[in-house]
Every structure is written in structure tokens, then in C-alpha cells.
Design a protein around this motif. Sequence first.
Motif, short mmCIF file in Angstrom:
data_model
loop_
_atom_site.label_atom_id
_atom_site.label_comp_id
_atom_site.label_asym_id
_atom_site.label_seq_id
_atom_site.Cartn_x
_atom_site.Cartn_y
_atom_site.Cartn_z
N UNK A 20 0.81 -1.20 0.00
CA UNK A 20 0.00 0.00 0.00
C UNK A 20 0.85 1.25 0.00
N UNK A 21 0.23 2.36 0.33
CA UNK A 21 0.90 3.66 0.30
C UNK A 21 1.54 4.04 1.62
N UNK A 22 1.26 3.26 2.68
CA UNK A 22 1.80 3.59 4.00
C UNK A 22 2.48 2.37 4.61
N UNK A 23 3.38 2.63 5.55
CA UNK A 23 4.07 1.56 6.25
C UNK A 23 3.15 0.94 7.31
N UNK A 24 2.96 -0.35 7.25
CA UNK A 24 2.18 -1.05 8.27
C UNK A 24 3.00 -1.25 9.54
N UNK A 25 4.31 -1.27 9.40
CA UNK A 25 5.22 -1.44 10.53
C UNK A 25 6.13 -0.23 10.62
N UNK A 26 6.65 0.00 11.81
CA UNK A 26 7.74 0.96 11.96
C UNK A 26 9.05 0.19 11.90
N UNK A 27 10.15 0.87 11.67
CA UNK A 27 11.47 0.25 11.65
C UNK A 27 12.40 1.04 12.55
N UNK A 28 13.13 0.33 13.40
CA UNK A 28 14.07 0.96 14.32
C UNK A 28 15.43 0.29 14.21
N UNK A 29 16.48 1.07 14.42
CA UNK A 29 17.85 0.56 14.40
C UNK A 29 18.13 -0.18 15.70
N UNK A 30 18.63 -1.41 15.60
CA UNK A 30 19.03 -2.18 16.78
C UNK A 30 20.47 -1.87 17.16
N UNK A 31 21.21 -1.29 16.23
CA UNK A 31 22.59 -0.86 16.45
C UNK A 31 22.79 0.35 15.56
N UNK A 32 23.95 0.95 15.63
CA UNK A 32 24.22 2.02 14.67
C UNK A 32 24.12 1.44 13.27
N UNK A 33 23.31 2.07 12.42
CA UNK A 33 22.99 1.52 11.10
C UNK A 33 23.34 2.49 9.99
#
Length: 212
Positions: free
Chosen positions: A79-92
Motif C-alpha cells: 500500500x501507500x503507508x508503512x504497516x510497521x515501523x522500523x528501528x535501528x538495533x545498532x548504529x545503522x
Amino acid sequence: MFQPLAANFAEATPVTDEWAGAARLTFKSGEEIYAQDEDADLIYRLVRGAARTSHLLADGRRQIGDFYYEGDVLGVEVGEAHRYSAEALSDCEVLAIRRSGSAAYDAARYERMIWKATANELHRAQSHMLLLGRATACEKVAHFLIDIAERFRGDLIALPMSRQDMADYLGLTIETVSRMLGRLQADGMVEFFGARNYRIRRFGALSDLAAA
């Protein structure tokens, strides 16, 4: 924040032709890469570090979507939007391109990249469904450790995620995850070095348990 690739980025991870010309972004550990319900106008390739995706349910509970490592693509949506968020588990460090494409990409190359990323996400989703359907908590944890190990070269395997992350991914409580990890270590299948590193000692036994 959105920066072009720099010619003097000496330690940058080499990129494939498909991602040549993409923007390079950096995120600190714990920093959000993109938010749930945010417009999905970018897709990302992780070139350094680890990340997780998560979905916050209406009742406040959290479901982990998956964990991503170097070379993985995230942010692919139907779709047009993210269903999930994404976070860095370490410096990325990630490469980012717009879903709509740009003059920097020819149509065939862009279509091939999107097809590959979508196929990988489908495979991830199917694997996660099968994992959640396993009968016992010990089988789930064993399968998880095997899956993480297959992404690493070498004997010692790193767990960038927390025990709570593992629990939310496996649909278990943190107490159950900790207990199952302790059982697997007591049975001599794995050996932990602190909370974030382990070595598989009896691969056949662990694999048999994961496939049960």
C-alpha cells in the motif's frame, strides 16, 4: 537527513549496480528509520548494522515483524503507508531510493529490484507464520536460533535484539523465552556468552528440535 553518496566515504559498504546512486542514511541505535502509518515513499537496503520492524496494536501490545541484517531490504509495502515501523538495533547505515523511481534508475533495473525485495518479504512473512504455528515454545526458540545462525559467518553468533524483542517476535512472554534459552543451554545444544552472543554446540539436535 537525505544525503547523496559521497565519493570520500572510504569505509562505505560496496553497493550492487541495482542500488548505485541511492542516498546513504545513518541512524543511531534505537533511532527510528520510518514510522508506522508513515507514507511509504522510500525503500531501504541495510549495509551496516541491524534493524527490526514492529507494529503497535490498538491495545498497546507490540508485534515484531522481523529482524534485518546487512544486505536485507526493508520498507517494501503493498500500500501507500508503512504497516510497521522500523528501528535501528545498532548504529545503522542504509541506502534509500524512492518507490516512484527517478532519473537515476532505468525501468528494468528498478523493476527487478522491487520484484526481488517483494519476493524476499513474502518469504519472510511465510516463514514467520510457520514459526508462530509451531507447537511448543522450545521449538520456536530453537528455530529462531537456527535462523539467526544461518545469517552469520563464523562460529560466534550475535543477537542484536533484546529478549523482549525475541518474545514479541515469537508470540511468547519474556519469561518463557529466557526459560527456553536456559533449557537449551543446559541440554548442551547452545552456549551463551553474555546475553547477546551464542554458539551452537549440537547443531543436529537443535535442528531436529526446530523441525519437530
